[in-house]
Design a protein around this motif. Structure first.
Motif, PDB file in Angstrom:
ATOM      1  N   LYS A  62       0.832  -1.202   0.000  1.00  0.00           N
ATOM      2  CA  LYS A  62       0.000   0.000   0.000  1.00  0.00           C
ATOM      3  C   LYS A  62       0.868   1.253   0.000  1.00  0.00           C
ATOM      4  O   LYS A  62       1.994   1.236   0.465  1.00  0.00           O
ATOM      5  CB  LYS A  62      -0.926  -0.003   1.205  1.00  0.00           C
ATOM      6  N   TRP A  63       0.279   2.326  -0.542  1.00  0.00           N
ATOM      7  CA  TRP A  63       0.934   3.627  -0.575  1.00  0.00           C
ATOM      8  C   TRP A  63       0.035   4.653   0.091  1.00  0.00           C
ATOM      9  O   TRP A  63      -1.192   4.546   0.045  1.00  0.00           O
ATOM     10  CB  TRP A  63       1.169   4.093  -2.007  1.00  0.00           C
ATOM     11  N   VAL A  64       0.652   5.698   0.662  1.00  0.00           N
ATOM     12  CA  VAL A  64      -0.093   6.811   1.249  1.00  0.00           C
ATOM     13  C   VAL A  64       0.447   8.104   0.660  1.00  0.00           C
ATOM     14  O   VAL A  64       1.663   8.326   0.627  1.00  0.00           O
ATOM     15  CB  VAL A  64       0.040   6.843   2.786  1.00  0.00           C
ATOM     16  N   ILE A  65      -0.469   8.964   0.195  1.00  0.00           N
ATOM     17  CA  ILE A  65      -0.097  10.278  -0.329  1.00  0.00           C
ATOM     18  C   ILE A  65      -0.770  11.335   0.541  1.00  0.00           C
ATOM     19  O   ILE A  65      -1.987  11.329   0.700  1.00  0.00           O
ATOM     20  CB  ILE A  65      -0.558  10.465  -1.790  1.00  0.00           C
ATOM     21  N   ALA A  66       0.024  12.246   1.100  1.00  0.00           N
ATOM     22  CA  ALA A  66      -0.508  13.389   1.845  1.00  0.00           C
ATOM     23  C   ALA A  66      -0.680  14.536   0.858  1.00  0.00           C
ATOM     24  O   ALA A  66       0.277  14.936   0.188  1.00  0.00           O
ATOM     25  CB  ALA A  66       0.439  13.793   2.968  1.00  0.00           C
ATOM     26  N   VAL A  67      -1.896  15.067   0.759  1.00  0.00           N
ATOM     27  CA  VAL A  67      -2.231  16.065  -0.244  1.00  0.00           C
ATOM     28  C   VAL A  67      -2.473  17.425   0.398  1.00  0.00           C
ATOM     29  O   VAL A  67      -3.163  17.528   1.423  1.00  0.00           O
ATOM     30  CB  VAL A  67      -3.486  15.630  -1.041  1.00  0.00           C
ATOM     31  N   GLY A  68      -1.934  18.461  -0.220  1.00  0.00           N
ATOM     32  CA  GLY A  68      -2.137  19.828   0.240  1.00  0.00           C
ATOM     33  C   GLY A  68      -1.199  20.192   1.380  1.00  0.00           C
ATOM     34  O   GLY A  68      -0.624  19.328   2.042  1.00  0.00           O
ATOM     35  N   CYS A  86      -1.887  21.339   4.244  1.00  0.00           N
ATOM     36  CA  CYS A  86      -2.385  20.852   5.535  1.00  0.00           C
ATOM     37  C   CYS A  86      -2.027  19.391   5.755  1.00  0.00           C
ATOM     38  O   CYS A  86      -1.654  18.999   6.855  1.00  0.00           O
ATOM     39  CB  CYS A  86      -3.890  21.048   5.634  1.00  0.00           C
ATOM     40  N   GLY A  87      -2.122  18.591   4.720  1.00  0.00           N
ATOM     41  CA  GLY A  87      -1.774  17.180   4.840  1.00  0.00           C
ATOM     42  C   GLY A  87      -0.279  16.957   4.962  1.00  0.00           C
ATOM     43  O   GLY A  87       0.177  16.030   5.619  1.00  0.00           O
ATOM     44  N   VAL A  88       0.495  17.828   4.331  1.00  0.00           N
ATOM     45  CA  VAL A  88       1.949  17.681   4.327  1.00  0.00           C
ATOM     46  C   VAL A  88       2.570  18.117   5.654  1.00  0.00           C
ATOM     47  O   VAL A  88       3.393  17.419   6.229  1.00  0.00           O
ATOM     48  CB  VAL A  88       2.565  18.473   3.153  1.00  0.00           C
ATOM     49  N   CYS A  89       2.159  19.311   6.155  1.00  0.00           N
ATOM     50  CA  CYS A  89       2.815  19.837   7.361  1.00  0.00           C
ATOM     51  C   CYS A  89       1.842  20.369   8.415  1.00  0.00           C
ATOM     52  O   CYS A  89       2.270  20.916   9.419  1.00  0.00           O
ATOM     53  CB  CYS A  89       3.801  20.933   6.985  1.00  0.00           C
ATOM     54  N   VAL A 110       3.779   7.999   5.510  1.00  0.00           N
ATOM     55  CA  VAL A 110       3.468   8.655   4.241  1.00  0.00           C
ATOM     56  C   VAL A 110       4.581   8.353   3.241  1.00  0.00           C
ATOM     57  O   VAL A 110       5.761   8.468   3.565  1.00  0.00           O
ATOM     58  CB  VAL A 110       3.324  10.182   4.437  1.00  0.00           C
ATOM     59  N   ASP A 111       4.185   7.958   2.024  1.00  0.00           N
ATOM     60  CA  ASP A 111       5.149   7.637   0.975  1.00  0.00           C
ATOM     61  C   ASP A 111       5.457   8.814   0.068  1.00  0.00           C
ATOM     62  O   ASP A 111       6.554   8.898  -0.474  1.00  0.00           O
ATOM     63  CB  ASP A 111       4.623   6.479   0.121  1.00  0.00           C
ATOM     64  N   ALA A 112       4.491   9.698  -0.143  1.00  0.00           N
ATOM     65  CA  ALA A 112       4.696  10.856  -1.019  1.00  0.00           C
ATOM     66  C   ALA A 112       3.832  12.010  -0.541  1.00  0.00           C
ATOM     67  O   ALA A 112       2.801  11.800   0.103  1.00  0.00           O
ATOM     68  CB  ALA A 112       4.341  10.500  -2.462  1.00  0.00           C
ATOM     69  N   THR A 113       4.272  13.218  -0.855  1.00  0.00           N
ATOM     70  CA  THR A 113       3.508  14.411  -0.506  1.00  0.00           C
ATOM     71  C   THR A 113       3.268  15.244  -1.758  1.00  0.00           C
ATOM     72  O   THR A 113       4.094  15.259  -2.668  1.00  0.00           O
ATOM     73  CB  THR A 113       4.255  15.270   0.538  1.00  0.00           C
TER      74      THR A 113
END
Length: 171
Positions: free
Chosen positions: A112-118, A120-123, A143-146
């Motif tokens: 599985k992968w997790v992407i933090a978006v925006g 707010c999700g990143v920091c 988190v794998d990618a932002t």
């Protein structure tokens, strides 16, 4: 009514110009080809709103329009994390969504992968960490990618999907 018409004529167009369509389409087409090469014929995404303002959700919805044609690339959003390959999380993780986000992550099948978006999700964005917010998604689950931005563009979201391919899958 005549005053309004005069004001419209005096003001002119206020919307931004269209992007260079041919260059943009080539870029989107290249990303679609790369996604197909990496993921094969299908990729399933589960989106979780962990407490966002819905700006990122509007851009995520734009991925489904005919211009970006996410479905045409074999990528679709699913209703259950049990069917997802990627967990796309928007917003700072609110205290009330912390447990639900952890459960969604845990029921996803391996790998599985997790992407933090925006932002707010990143920091944590302007909300940061407080009594009501855990801040960034990475504070709660791996988190794998932002994909930074407030909100990120649909093209940036597509590039974020490619970014997860360069990181090893969670095991």
């Amino acid at each position: 009514m005549l005053d309004i018409m005069k004001r419209i004529l005096r003001t002119g167009m206020l919307s931004e110009a269209l992007p260079g369509s041919e260059e943009h389409r080539v870029h989107v087409g290249t990303i679609h080809e790369r996604l197909h090469d990496v993921f094969g014929r299908a990729l399933r995404i589960r989106h979780v709103d962990a407490g966002s303002c819905n700006g990122c959700e509007l851009e995520i919805q734009a991925l489904g329009n005919p211009y970006y044609n996410l479905e045409g690339a074999g990528i679709a959003f699913v209703a259950s994390p049990r069917h997802a390959d990627v967990l796309m999380v928007t917003g700072p993780v609110s205290v009330n969504m912390e447990e639900a986000l952890k459960q969604a992550y845990e029921v996803m099948p391996e790998p599985k992968w997790v992407i933090a978006v925006g932002d707010c999700g990143v920091c944590g964005g302007i909300f940061g960490t407080s009594y009501a917010s855990r801040g960034a998604v990475a504070n709660v689950i791996p988190v794998d990618a932002t994909v930074p931005g407030c909100p990120p563009t649909p093209l940036a979201l597509l590039q974020g999907l490619l970014l997860v391919t360069s990181s090893p899958r969670q095991s």
